[in-house]
Design a protein around this motif. Structure first.
Motif, PDB file in Angstrom:
ATOM      1  N   UNK A 115      -9.951  27.582  -9.697  1.00 59.76           N
ATOM      2  CA  UNK A 115      -9.682  29.174  -8.810  1.00 59.76           C
ATOM      3  C   UNK A 115     -12.142  30.057  -9.619  1.00 59.76           C
ATOM      4  N   UNK A 116     -12.571  28.876  -9.256  1.00 59.85           N
ATOM      5  CA  UNK A 116     -14.251  28.650  -9.209  1.00 59.85           C
ATOM      6  C   UNK A 116     -14.870  29.344 -11.191  1.00 59.85           C
ATOM      7  N   UNK A 117     -13.583  29.355 -11.841  1.00 55.99           N
ATOM      8  CA  UNK A 117     -14.418  29.476 -13.471  1.00 55.99           C
ATOM      9  C   UNK A 117     -15.206  28.233 -12.889  1.00 55.99           C
ATOM     10  N   UNK A 118     -16.252  27.971 -14.274  1.00 56.85           N
ATOM     11  CA  UNK A 118     -17.491  27.076 -13.907  1.00 56.85           C
ATOM     12  C   UNK A 118     -17.322  27.210 -16.078  1.00 56.85           C
ATOM     13  N   UNK A 119     -17.559  26.795 -16.186  1.00 58.34           N
ATOM     14  CA  UNK A 119     -17.223  26.291 -17.445  1.00 58.34           C
ATOM     15  C   UNK A 119     -19.015  24.450 -17.996  1.00 58.34           C
ATOM     16  N   UNK A 120     -19.508  25.023 -18.856  1.00 59.69           N
ATOM     17  CA  UNK A 120     -20.723  23.913 -19.325  1.00 59.69           C
ATOM     18  C   UNK A 120     -21.552  23.870 -20.620  1.00 59.69           C
TER      19      UNK A 120
END
Length: 120
Positions: free
Chosen positions: A50-55
């Motif tokens: 869905x385009x969500x970015x985590x890091x």
């Protein structure tokens, strides 16, 4: 009449499914890189469907870890926040062709404001 309708419908399907359309699916997965300046370290992000970015981002000098959270659009533009609570910005661009990323981050805590250039 049915044949003409089916022929037109098939033509519209091919026109509507252009291969050149931007899609988030080209970016899904793990991206990692380094940053440098008067401080250096590394960063890792995961782009979801869905385009969500985590890091996370890690500083070699301070040994601090920062949480990254945000979104990537279909063009590869990344807008995220750093920290918990969010006290910085993580912005960049991921490219489809060479699978590279560039950008910068700024962190307002602790004072003075810190910022760096990113690359993959």
């Amino acid at each position: 009449m049915k044949k003409i309708f089916l022929l037109l419908m098939t033509a519209f399907l091919f026109i509507g499914c252009s291969k050149d359309e931007d899609t988030i699916y080209d970016f899904i997965g793990t991206w990692a890189g380094t940053y440098d300046g008067n401080e250096k370290g590394d960063w890792n992000i995961v782009v979801a469907t869905d385009g969500k970015v985590t890091g996370t981002m890690h500083s070699d000098q301070t040994t601090e870890n920062y949480y990254i959270s945000g979104y990537l659009n279909e063009s590869g533009e990344l807008n995220a926040t750093i920290g918990s609570p969010a006290d910085g910005e993580f912005k960049g661009t991921l490219t489809r062709e060479d699978k590279k990323g560039t950008g910068s981050w700024t962190n307002s805590v602790p004072t003075p404001i810190r910022n760096r250039n990113l690359e993959r």
